[in-house]
Design an enzyme around this catalytic site. Structure first.
Site, mmCIF file in Angstrom:
data_model
loop_
_atom_site.group_PDB
_atom_site.id
_atom_site.type_symbol
_atom_site.label_atom_id
_atom_site.label_comp_id
_atom_site.label_asym_id
_atom_site.label_seq_id
_atom_site.Cartn_x
_atom_site.Cartn_y
_atom_site.Cartn_z
ATOM 1 C CG ASN A 77 -0.265 0.551 2.453
ATOM 2 O OD1 ASN A 77 -0.257 1.755 2.697
ATOM 3 N ND2 ASN A 77 0.352 -0.338 3.237
ATOM 4 C CG PHE A 137 9.676 5.243 15.593
ATOM 5 C CD1 PHE A 137 9.148 6.524 15.479
ATOM 6 C CD2 PHE A 137 10.222 4.852 16.801
ATOM 7 C CE1 PHE A 137 9.156 7.388 16.570
ATOM 8 C CE2 PHE A 137 10.237 5.710 17.893
ATOM 9 C CZ PHE A 137 9.699 6.975 17.779
ATOM 10 C CB CYS A 139 4.888 4.817 7.772
ATOM 11 S SG CYS A 139 3.462 4.607 6.752
ATOM 12 C CB CYS A 353 9.558 -35.576 -5.566
ATOM 13 S SG CYS A 353 9.062 -37.168 -6.287
ATOM 14 C CB CYS A 357 15.615 -34.795 -6.249
ATOM 15 S SG CYS A 357 16.932 -35.459 -5.224
ATOM 16 C CB CYS A 388 11.307 -34.395 -2.446
ATOM 17 S SG CYS A 388 11.851 -35.040 -0.853
HETATM 18 C C1 LIG Z 1 -3.470 0.252 3.933
HETATM 19 C C2 LIG Z 1 -2.578 0.149 5.100
HETATM 20 C C3 LIG Z 1 -2.353 1.271 5.879
HETATM 21 C C4 LIG Z 1 -1.509 1.197 6.980
HETATM 22 N N1 LIG Z 1 -1.342 2.298 7.746
HETATM 23 C C5 LIG Z 1 -0.585 2.232 8.855
HETATM 24 C C6 LIG Z 1 -0.499 3.346 9.732
HETATM 25 O O1 LIG Z 1 -1.112 4.389 9.526
HETATM 26 N N2 LIG Z 1 0.302 3.222 10.820
HETATM 27 C C7 LIG Z 1 0.991 2.080 11.112
HETATM 28 O O2 LIG Z 1 1.690 2.028 12.113
HETATM 29 N N3 LIG Z 1 0.896 0.999 10.293
HETATM 30 C C8 LIG Z 1 0.122 1.055 9.194
HETATM 31 N N4 LIG Z 1 -0.008 -0.061 8.403
HETATM 32 C C9 LIG Z 1 0.749 -1.277 8.739
HETATM 33 C C10 LIG Z 1 -0.050 -2.247 9.606
HETATM 34 O O3 LIG Z 1 -0.405 -1.689 10.833
HETATM 35 C C11 LIG Z 1 0.747 -3.545 9.872
HETATM 36 O O4 LIG Z 1 1.925 -3.220 10.557
HETATM 37 C C12 LIG Z 1 1.114 -4.281 8.595
HETATM 38 O O5 LIG Z 1 0.062 -4.220 7.671
HETATM 39 C C13 LIG Z 1 1.479 -5.737 8.853
HETATM 40 O O6 LIG Z 1 0.400 -6.465 9.362
HETATM 41 P P1 LIG Z 1 -0.507 -7.437 8.416
HETATM 42 O O7 LIG Z 1 0.419 -8.348 7.705
HETATM 43 O O8 LIG Z 1 -1.458 -8.099 9.373
HETATM 44 O O9 LIG Z 1 -1.221 -6.532 7.461
HETATM 45 C C14 LIG Z 1 -0.858 -0.017 7.300
HETATM 46 C C15 LIG Z 1 -1.097 -1.147 6.525
HETATM 47 C C16 LIG Z 1 -1.953 -1.082 5.442
HETATM 48 C C17 LIG Z 1 -2.223 -2.307 4.622
#
Ligand SMILES: Cc1cc2nc3c(=O)[nH]c(=O)nc-3n(C[C@H](O)[C@H](O)[C@H](O)COP(=O)(O)O)c2cc1C
Length: 437
Positions: A77, A137, A139, A353, A357, A388
């Site tokens: 995303n 910390f 994104c 398999c 192999c 396998c």
């Molecule tokens: C569309 C979208 C938006 C997200 N926005 C945030 C956010 O604003 N802050 C944050 O800490 N994580 C954000 N995340 C990350 C998720 O909180 C989470 O760490 C990540 O998706 C992994 O978990 P999952 O595999 O269950 O999706 C976002 C994830 C997605 C898919």
């Protein structure tokens, strides 16, 4: 029946399943639906500082990877933090916490790396009655270019500094959410601990480009012909997340630091695995976005059933139970010898398999015996690698069978030694000998 009530850094919830900070937790409407469906807690979608609202792209914000059955395996995303007004979010958080006092409500935050910015937002969140804060910390897109998110998470000194500011300026528990876009996860976790963090949560998303349109040559998701890297999540990232959770759980410098496990949790089994490796609870995003909030019911029932079956009365009975079994490669027991075995009744004679192999590995599986297609393991050649097993389309058809102590390993011509339970420190283990010296 098993008691799955959760106490994570003093934040209580009826079960260990929290929704991670993301669209499912971006507004009161969603969170109330989630609580009605049974989620134990939420981390509210990341709030930013007061000011002009964040503006998201108006085109597609997701890319994806699917399995052959079109099941969603990985989601990418390019969404930013919340684009709703700060005051609106705060008002809704306060209302939801008032209406749902038994659920965990943690607020995710991301403001510029300046003490005053953190000092300004903390009392506003505290005033809502929220149970804690999570520092985003992690994104990896959009916000990081503005010096926030993973731009902070990739510099341990910044993590420590901001965590300390928060600890000094709020009485709420501080959870530090870590980015996986780093070489060694132990350093940011240690920094969080030094800064006084009550816990860490991980993982946030993995920097990624999921695909390229070969007609337009634009990466997906394409915004008017251009794309930018996004954050990857869903089942595909679970192995990365499990390893990082284990690395922190077994690091003596962060021993005892509570961990909230995130990344690809889709079933109760995924959750149990995270917790066995040391996570005190789990957070879920992609699975809820794929299947809806009610999947939590399967998670709750599945976890309780498994705990009853295994005699785990409380979550604490199995949290961290797998951590001591994660070791460095050098301590793996080389006396443990396995050979593949093909169940001829289950074999559909596809030959995968054999070809795997024969072409790429150890030439240890026959293709033809007496002029007929017949796939059988040649013990003299089998090194026990289990490729396998992994390429076989029939579950359970090929299994790895350990040789008993005293048996002859036909490949090496050696007699198999006993598998020592205490191998890590056993004198026959060369690595243990070196460590002892
Ligand atoms: C569309 C979208 C938006 C997200 N926005 C945030 C956010 O604003 N802050 C944050 O800490 N994580 C954000 N995340 C990350 C998720 O909180 C989470 O760490 C990540 O998706 C992994 O978990 P999952 O595999 O269950 O999706 C976002 C994830 C997605 C898919």
């Amino acid at each position: 029946m098993a008691d799955i009530r959760n106490n994570f850094v003093g934040i209580k919830s009826p079960n260990p399943f929290w929704l991670a900070s993301a669209p499912p937790t971006d507004k009161e409407y969603n969170v109330v639906r989630a609580f009605k469906a049974g989620w134990g807690g939420v981390v509210w979608k990341t709030l930013g500082e007061e000011g002009p609202p964040i503006v998201n792209v108006n085109g597609p914000r997701y890319g994806a990877i699917w399995g052959a059955d079109r099941r969603l395996l990985g989601l990418n995303n390019i969404e930013l933090i919340t684009d709703r007004e700060l005051q609106t979010n705060l008002r809704e958080i306060k209302q939801v916490k008032r209406d749902w006092p038994d659920r965990a409500l943690v607020v995710s935050l991301m403001v510029p790396c300046e003490e005053n910015a953190w000092k300004a937002i903390l009392p506003l969140v505290e005033e809502t009655g929220a149970d804690g804060i999570e520092l985003n910390f992690g994104c990896p897109h959009g916000m990081s270019e503005r010096g926030m998110g993973s731009a902070v998470g990739q510099v341990p000194e910044y993590i420590e500094m901001v965590t300390r500011w928060c600890k000094q300026n709020t009485r709420m528990p501080v959870i530090v959410k870590l980015t996986p876009n780093i070489t060694d996860i132990r350093y940011p976790a240690r920094a969080a601990k030094h800064g006084g963090a009550d816990a860490v949560s991980l993982i946030n998303t993995v920097s990624s480009i999921t695909s390229v349109d070969l007609d337009t040559f634009s990466p997906e998701p394409s915004i008017d012909g251009k794309g930018s890297h996004g954050g990857y999540c869903g089942p595909a990232v679970k192995p990365i997340a499990l390893n990082m959770v284990a690395e922190i759980a077994r690091d003596p410098e962060t021993a005892g630091l509570p961990i909230s496990g995130i990344g690809g949790v889709t079933t109760w089994r995924d959750a149990a695995e995270f917790m066995a490796l040391g996570a005190g609870n789990v957070q879920v995003c992609t699975a809820a976005m794929t299947y809806g909030f009610k999947i939590v019911q399967e998670m709750i029932e599945g976890l309780k059933n498994w705990m009853d079956e295994k005699g785990h009365a409380r979550l604490e009975d199995f949290i961290g139970r797998a951590t001591p079994n994660v070791t460095d490669w050098q301590y793996l027991n080389l006396n443990y010898v396995t050979k593949a075995h093909i169940d001829q009744d289950l074999c559909i004679k596809c030959g995968r398999c054999h070809i795997a192999c024969e072409d790429t590995s150890h030439q240890a599986i026959t293709a033809m015996v007496d002029g007929a297609r017949h796939f059988e393991v040649i013990e003299e050649e089998c090194v026990g690698c289990n490729l396998c097993v992994n390429v076989c389309p029939v579950e359970g058809c090929i299994t790895m069978q350990p040789l008993a102590a005293g048996a002859l390993d036909k490949r090496t011509g050696k007699i198999v030694e006993p598998v020592y339970a205490n191998w890590t420190t056993h004198p026959n283990n060369p690595a243990a000998k070196i460590a002892a010296e």
